[in-house]
Design a protein around this motif. Structure first.
Motif, PDB file in Angstrom:
ATOM      1  N   ASN A 108       0.825  -1.212   0.000  1.00  0.00           N
ATOM      2  CA  ASN A 108       0.000   0.000   0.000  1.00  0.00           C
ATOM      3  C   ASN A 108       0.860   1.264   0.000  1.00  0.00           C
ATOM      4  N   GLU A 109       1.919   1.258   0.793  1.00  0.00           N
ATOM      5  CA  GLU A 109       2.834   2.403   0.863  1.00  0.00           C
ATOM      6  C   GLU A 109       3.485   2.656  -0.494  1.00  0.00           C
ATOM      7  N   LEU A 110       3.971   1.595  -1.119  1.00  0.00           N
ATOM      8  CA  LEU A 110       4.671   1.724  -2.392  1.00  0.00           C
ATOM      9  C   LEU A 110       3.735   2.190  -3.505  1.00  0.00           C
ATOM     10  N   LEU A 111       2.509   1.675  -3.521  1.00  0.00           N
ATOM     11  CA  LEU A 111       1.540   2.102  -4.529  1.00  0.00           C
ATOM     12  C   LEU A 111       1.223   3.590  -4.385  1.00  0.00           C
ATOM     13  N   LYS A 112       1.095   4.061  -3.147  1.00  0.00           N
ATOM     14  CA  LYS A 112       0.826   5.481  -2.896  1.00  0.00           C
ATOM     15  C   LYS A 112       1.968   6.362  -3.398  1.00  0.00           C
ATOM     16  N   GLN A 113       3.172   5.804  -3.371  1.00  0.00           N
ATOM     17  CA  GLN A 113       4.359   6.553  -3.806  1.00  0.00           C
ATOM     18  C   GLN A 113       4.594   6.451  -5.313  1.00  0.00           C
ATOM     19  N   GLY A 114       3.695   5.771  -6.010  1.00  0.00           N
ATOM     20  CA  GLY A 114       3.795   5.688  -7.466  1.00  0.00           C
ATOM     21  C   GLY A 114       4.578   4.513  -8.005  1.00  0.00           C
ATOM     22  N   TYR A 115       4.884   3.542  -7.152  1.00  0.00           N
ATOM     23  CA  TYR A 115       5.614   2.355  -7.597  1.00  0.00           C
ATOM     24  C   TYR A 115       4.668   1.287  -8.151  1.00  0.00           C
ATOM     25  N   ARG A 116       5.173   0.466  -9.040  1.00  0.00           N
ATOM     26  CA  ARG A 116       4.564  -0.808  -9.387  1.00  0.00           C
ATOM     27  C   ARG A 116       5.301  -1.836  -8.548  1.00  0.00           C
ATOM     28  N   VAL A 117       4.641  -2.926  -8.157  1.00  0.00           N
ATOM     29  CA  VAL A 117       5.262  -3.874  -7.234  1.00  0.00           C
ATOM     30  C   VAL A 117       5.082  -5.310  -7.704  1.00  0.00           C
ATOM     31  N   ALA A 118       6.188  -6.013  -7.904  1.00  0.00           N
ATOM     32  CA  ALA A 118       6.148  -7.447  -8.195  1.00  0.00           C
ATOM     33  C   ALA A 118       5.983  -8.181  -6.874  1.00  0.00           C
ATOM     34  N   ILE A 119       5.042  -9.105  -6.828  1.00  0.00           N
ATOM     35  CA  ILE A 119       4.701  -9.816  -5.597  1.00  0.00           C
ATOM     36  C   ILE A 119       4.830 -11.319  -5.814  1.00  0.00           C
ATOM     37  N   LEU A 120       5.477 -12.000  -4.888  1.00  0.00           N
ATOM     38  CA  LEU A 120       5.511 -13.459  -4.942  1.00  0.00           C
ATOM     39  C   LEU A 120       4.307 -13.974  -4.168  1.00  0.00           C
ATOM     40  N   THR A 121       3.300 -14.449  -4.886  1.00  0.00           N
ATOM     41  CA  THR A 121       2.107 -15.001  -4.265  1.00  0.00           C
ATOM     42  C   THR A 121       2.011 -16.473  -4.643  1.00  0.00           C
ATOM     43  N   SER A 122       0.802 -17.012  -4.730  1.00  0.00           N
ATOM     44  CA  SER A 122       0.590 -18.410  -5.104  1.00  0.00           C
ATOM     45  C   SER A 122      -0.354 -18.468  -6.299  1.00  0.00           C
ATOM     46  N   SER A 123      -0.190 -19.470  -7.131  1.00  0.00           N
ATOM     47  CA  SER A 123      -1.052 -19.629  -8.309  1.00  0.00           C
ATOM     48  C   SER A 123      -2.364 -20.337  -7.975  1.00  0.00           C
ATOM     49  N   PHE A 124      -2.747 -20.351  -6.694  1.00  0.00           N
ATOM     50  CA  PHE A 124      -3.953 -21.083  -6.261  1.00  0.00           C
ATOM     51  C   PHE A 124      -5.223 -20.607  -6.964  1.00  0.00           C
ATOM     52  N   TYR A 125      -5.250 -19.349  -7.403  1.00  0.00           N
ATOM     53  CA  TYR A 125      -6.469 -18.781  -7.973  1.00  0.00           C
ATOM     54  C   TYR A 125      -6.716 -19.212  -9.423  1.00  0.00           C
ATOM     55  N   PHE A 126      -5.745 -19.936 -10.015  1.00  0.00           N
ATOM     56  CA  PHE A 126      -6.000 -20.459 -11.359  1.00  0.00           C
ATOM     57  C   PHE A 126      -5.441 -21.863 -11.594  1.00  0.00           C
ATOM     58  N   GLU A 127      -4.759 -22.436 -10.602  1.00  0.00           N
ATOM     59  CA  GLU A 127      -4.229 -23.792 -10.760  1.00  0.00           C
ATOM     60  C   GLU A 127      -4.686 -24.694  -9.619  1.00  0.00           C
ATOM     61  N   LYS A 128      -4.988 -25.931  -9.957  1.00  0.00           N
ATOM     62  CA  LYS A 128      -5.433 -26.905  -8.950  1.00  0.00           C
ATOM     63  C   LYS A 128      -4.297 -27.274  -8.007  1.00  0.00           C
ATOM     64  N   ASN A 129      -3.091 -27.384  -8.547  1.00  0.00           N
ATOM     65  CA  ASN A 129      -1.901 -27.681  -7.742  1.00  0.00           C
ATOM     66  C   ASN A 129      -0.983 -26.464  -7.777  1.00  0.00           C
ATOM     67  N   PRO A 130      -1.230 -25.504  -6.883  1.00  0.00           N
ATOM     68  CA  PRO A 130      -0.532 -24.216  -6.946  1.00  0.00           C
ATOM     69  C   PRO A 130       0.950 -24.266  -6.599  1.00  0.00           C
ATOM     70  N   VAL A 131       1.673 -23.314  -7.178  1.00  0.00           N
ATOM     71  CA  VAL A 131       3.092 -23.113  -6.880  1.00  0.00           C
ATOM     72  C   VAL A 131       3.296 -21.607  -6.676  1.00  0.00           C
ATOM     73  N   PRO A 132       4.391 -21.193  -6.058  1.00  0.00           N
ATOM     74  CA  PRO A 132       4.677 -19.761  -5.929  1.00  0.00           C
ATOM     75  C   PRO A 132       4.687 -19.098  -7.307  1.00  0.00           C
ATOM     76  N   HIS A 133       4.131 -17.894  -7.374  1.00  0.00           N
ATOM     77  CA  HIS A 133       3.881 -17.256  -8.675  1.00  0.00           C
ATOM     78  C   HIS A 133       4.062 -15.736  -8.560  1.00  0.00           C
ATOM     79  N   TRP A 134       4.902 -15.170  -9.430  1.00  0.00           N
ATOM     80  CA  TRP A 134       5.136 -13.727  -9.448  1.00  0.00           C
ATOM     81  C   TRP A 134       4.089 -13.003 -10.300  1.00  0.00           C
ATOM     82  N   ILE A 135       3.521 -11.918  -9.761  1.00  0.00           N
ATOM     83  CA  ILE A 135       2.611 -11.041 -10.493  1.00  0.00           C
ATOM     84  C   ILE A 135       2.945  -9.597 -10.128  1.00  0.00           C
ATOM     85  N   VAL A 136       2.450  -8.636 -10.917  1.00  0.00           N
ATOM     86  CA  VAL A 136       2.802  -7.229 -10.685  1.00  0.00           C
ATOM     87  C   VAL A 136       1.557  -6.387 -10.419  1.00  0.00           C
ATOM     88  N   VAL A 137       1.508  -5.781  -9.240  1.00  0.00           N
ATOM     89  CA  VAL A 137       0.373  -4.919  -8.887  1.00  0.00           C
ATOM     90  C   VAL A 137       0.670  -3.481  -9.339  1.00  0.00           C
TER      91      VAL A 137
END
Length: 210
Positions: A135-164
């Motif tokens: 939230n802090e970085l977004l307010k400062q105008g940054y884009r942020v790559a986040i290591l999350t999980s692919s659970f929202y589109f894969e049955k057997n999830p793995v760590p997954h990078w996305i950019v907010v």
């Protein structure tokens, strides 16, 4: 929403469902984070350069390598700078490493991670509250790559990078290298980190501002 998103070129389709080949989400997220013109050639180059050899996965150390190579100014945060057995074991299972090579692969991966981390350690900040930091970085105008999980589109999830790139109250908008522009809620992000923790992956963030 007029937001360009680079989608991986190293993708396979099984039963009409998209599946990303391991190692491509990190390079694609660097492309989307820095708004670099993406291509198959660049994606493969980044993947080979940044992967946690001999494995194909990429963590925050990959972004350190790419930052140095492409002269980008990145802010890097991680909840832990250690690489543990749970994390290595997931990669071993996912990449189907032969039993007689497991210990060798673990040793090489640990040594590579520690070498890169130590070399540019002053650039890595310890992360305590990932959602607050996002939230802090977004307010400062940054884009942020986040290591999350692919659970929202894969049955057997793995760590997954996305950019907010944008926040709307409890909803966040992302560039996803498999699914294009998507939105996830605060609860979904927290769920992703919880799933990753069970596999030994701590929250990691990489921020960039033009």
């Amino acid at each position: 929403m007029k937001e360009k998103c680079y989608i991986t070129s190293t993708r396979t389709t099984h039963k009409h469902k998209k599946k990303e080949i391991i190692g491509s989400c990190g390079p694609c997220s660097f492309i989307n984070l820095t708004k670099t013109k993406g291509s198959f050639i660049l994606e493969k180059k980044l993947a080979e350069m940044g992967r946690l050899k001999p494995f194909h996965a990429s963590g925050y150390t990959a972004f350190l390598i790419w930052e140095n190579k492409f002269k980008k100014d990145l802010k890097i945060f991680t909840a832990s700078r250690k690489i543990n057995d749970k994390r290595l074991n997931l990669m071993i299972r996912y990449e189907k490493v032969p039993e007689n090579k497991i210990e060798k692969y673990k040793k090489i991966a640990r040594e590579r991670h520690e070498k890169i981390d130590k070399k540019i350690s002053n650039q890595v900040k310890i992360l305590k509250n990932p959602l607050q930091k996002i939230n802090e970085l977004l307010k400062q105008g940054y884009r942020v790559a986040i290591l999350t999980s692919s659970f929202y589109f894969e049955k057997n999830p793995v760590p997954h990078w996305i950019v907010v790139f944008e926040r709307e109250k409890n909803k966040y908008w992302f560039c996803d290298s498999v699914n294009g522009i998507i939105s996830l809620t605060k609860k979904q992000l927290e769920k992703g980190w919880k799933i990753n923790k069970k596999e030994g992956f701590s929250p990691q963030l990489v921020a960039h501002k033009e």
